[in-house]
Design a protein around this motif. Structure first.
Motif, PDB file in Angstrom:
ATOM      1  N   ILE A   1       0.845  -1.191   0.000  1.00 16.92           N
ATOM      2  CA  ILE A   1       0.000   0.000   0.000  1.00 16.92           C
ATOM      3  C   ILE A   1       0.876   1.234   0.000  1.00 16.92           C
ATOM      4  CG2 ILE A   1      -0.216   0.073   2.498  1.00 16.92           C
ATOM      5  CD1 ILE A   1      -3.145   1.014   1.993  1.00 16.92           C
ATOM      6  N   GLN A   2       0.433   2.232  -0.722  1.00 21.37           N
ATOM      7  CA  GLN A   2       1.178   3.485  -0.831  1.00 21.37           C
ATOM      8  C   GLN A   2       0.213   4.635  -0.574  1.00 21.37           C
ATOM      9  OE1 GLN A   2       3.323   3.724  -4.461  1.00 21.37           O
ATOM     10  NE2 GLN A   2       4.195   5.691  -4.021  1.00 21.37           N
ATOM     11  N   PHE A   3       0.529   5.436   0.454  1.00 19.69           N
ATOM     12  CA  PHE A   3      -0.255   6.625   0.775  1.00 19.69           C
ATOM     13  C   PHE A   3       0.429   7.832   0.153  1.00 19.69           C
ATOM     14  CE2 PHE A   3      -0.944   3.677   4.304  1.00 19.69           C
ATOM     15  CZ  PHE A   3      -2.326   3.591   4.295  1.00 19.69           C
ATOM     16  N   ASP A   4      -0.345   8.733  -0.445  1.00 11.71           N
ATOM     17  CA  ASP A   4       0.271   9.900  -1.075  1.00 11.71           C
ATOM     18  C   ASP A   4       0.279  11.137  -0.180  1.00 11.71           C
ATOM     19  OD1 ASP A   4      -2.318  10.862  -1.157  1.00 11.71           O
ATOM     20  OD2 ASP A   4      -2.367  11.140  -3.322  1.00 11.71           O
ATOM     21  N   GLY A   5      -0.299  11.060   1.019  1.00 12.50           N
ATOM     22  CA  GLY A   5      -0.303  12.203   1.926  1.00 12.50           C
ATOM     23  C   GLY A   5      -1.417  13.198   1.630  1.00 12.50           C
ATOM     24  N   ASN A   6      -2.178  12.960   0.565  1.00 12.40           N
ATOM     25  CA  ASN A   6      -3.291  13.845   0.198  1.00 12.40           C
ATOM     26  C   ASN A   6      -4.634  13.151   0.340  1.00 12.40           C
ATOM     27  OD1 ASN A   6      -1.639  16.048  -0.503  1.00 12.40           O
ATOM     28  ND2 ASN A   6      -1.175  15.075  -2.469  1.00 12.40           N
ATOM     29  N   GLY A   7      -4.681  12.115   1.194  1.00 15.19           N
ATOM     30  CA  GLY A   7      -5.935  11.414   1.423  1.00 15.19           C
ATOM     31  C   GLY A   7      -6.229  10.307   0.429  1.00 15.19           C
ATOM     32  N   ASN A   8      -5.215   9.826  -0.298  1.00 10.01           N
ATOM     33  CA  ASN A   8      -5.403   8.773  -1.295  1.00 10.01           C
ATOM     34  C   ASN A   8      -4.463   7.616  -1.027  1.00 10.01           C
ATOM     35  OD1 ASN A   8      -7.226  10.411  -2.944  1.00 10.01           O
ATOM     36  ND2 ASN A   8      -5.397  11.579  -3.419  1.00 10.01           N
ATOM     37  N   TYR A   9      -4.810   6.442  -1.547  1.00 11.00           N
ATOM     38  CA  TYR A   9      -3.938   5.274  -1.445  1.00 11.00           C
ATOM     39  C   TYR A   9      -4.020   4.452  -2.711  1.00 11.00           C
ATOM     40  CZ  TYR A   9      -8.019   2.297  -0.591  1.00 11.00           C
ATOM     41  OH  TYR A   9      -9.201   1.630  -0.719  1.00 11.00           O
ATOM     42  N   ASP A  10      -2.950   3.697  -2.966  1.00 12.04           N
ATOM     43  CA  ASP A  10      -2.900   2.699  -4.036  1.00 12.04           C
ATOM     44  C   ASP A  10      -2.541   1.378  -3.378  1.00 12.04           C
ATOM     45  OD1 ASP A  10      -3.449   4.170  -6.419  1.00 12.04           O
ATOM     46  OD2 ASP A  10      -1.475   5.091  -6.233  1.00 12.04           O
TER      47      ASP A  10
END
Length: 192
Positions: A81-90
């Motif tokens: 999982i990767q969080f972008d710090g802007n409230g999104n994840y992949d």
């Protein structure tokens, strides 16, 4: 006469002994080595700092990846999982058939003043741990929550189904509208 000239005149009569000059030469030759060592150490420190900064930048490019275990369709699955710090994840994982799967999501929340803010990592993880309703091609409807797989196909009355989910000491009351979303509450069923 300036002060500089006065000092020159006063000290011009003094002479350095031969022993003292030999000691000075020894000090000069032995001090060259530490200067060289300090130079090498300084260069090494510079390279280390620049290399670390580059690595930290590369690691944080588009967020930080983590590998963890999640419950996906009732199966505990290793996922990246990767969080972008802007409230999104992949989210990327391999399903039980060996296929690579990708999922993404995100959202916003509102503070008490009505200001919009991106969801935190903890809130996104909570969102991913929520129950999932899946409508299969064969017409069956399933609810997945942690290690539970519940067939709710025959439980719909007037396109609404009520399901009580329990996992240890946590209980959720779930209201499902057929092909129109669902809601949960830890206290009671939500009336549509």
């Amino acid at each position: 006469m300036t002060n500089k000239e006065k000092y020159k005149q006063a000290f011009s009569t003094m002479h350095i002994s031969d022993e003292f000059s030999v000691e000075v030469k020894k000090m000069i030759t032995t001090n060259k080595k530490p200067k060289l060592n300090r130079l090498v150490a300084s260069i090494a420190a510079f390279v280390l700092i620049v290399g670390s900064a580059t690595m930290a930048y590369a690691t944080d490019f588009c967020g930080i990846q983590r590998t963890l275990q999640l419950w996906i369709h009732g199966e505990q699955t290793n996922a990246t999982i990767q969080f972008d710090g802007n409230g999104n994840y992949d989210l990327n994982y391999i399903d039980d058939e060996g296929n690579s799967k990708h999922q993404g999501g995100g959202g916003v929340a509102f503070d008490v003043f009505g200001n919009e803010r991106p969801l935190t990592e903890e809130e996104l993880m909570e969102q991913m741990a929520a129950p999932d309703v899946v409508y299969e091609e064969d017409g069956s409807v399933w609810v997945y929550w942690f290690n539970q797989k519940i067939d709710i196909t025959d439980k719909f009355e007037n396109n609404i189904c009520y399901v009580k989910l329990e996992n240890g000491d946590k209980t959720l009351y779930m209201t499902v509208r057929y092909e129109n979303g669902y809601s949960t509450s830890p206290h009671k069923y939500i009336i549509p």
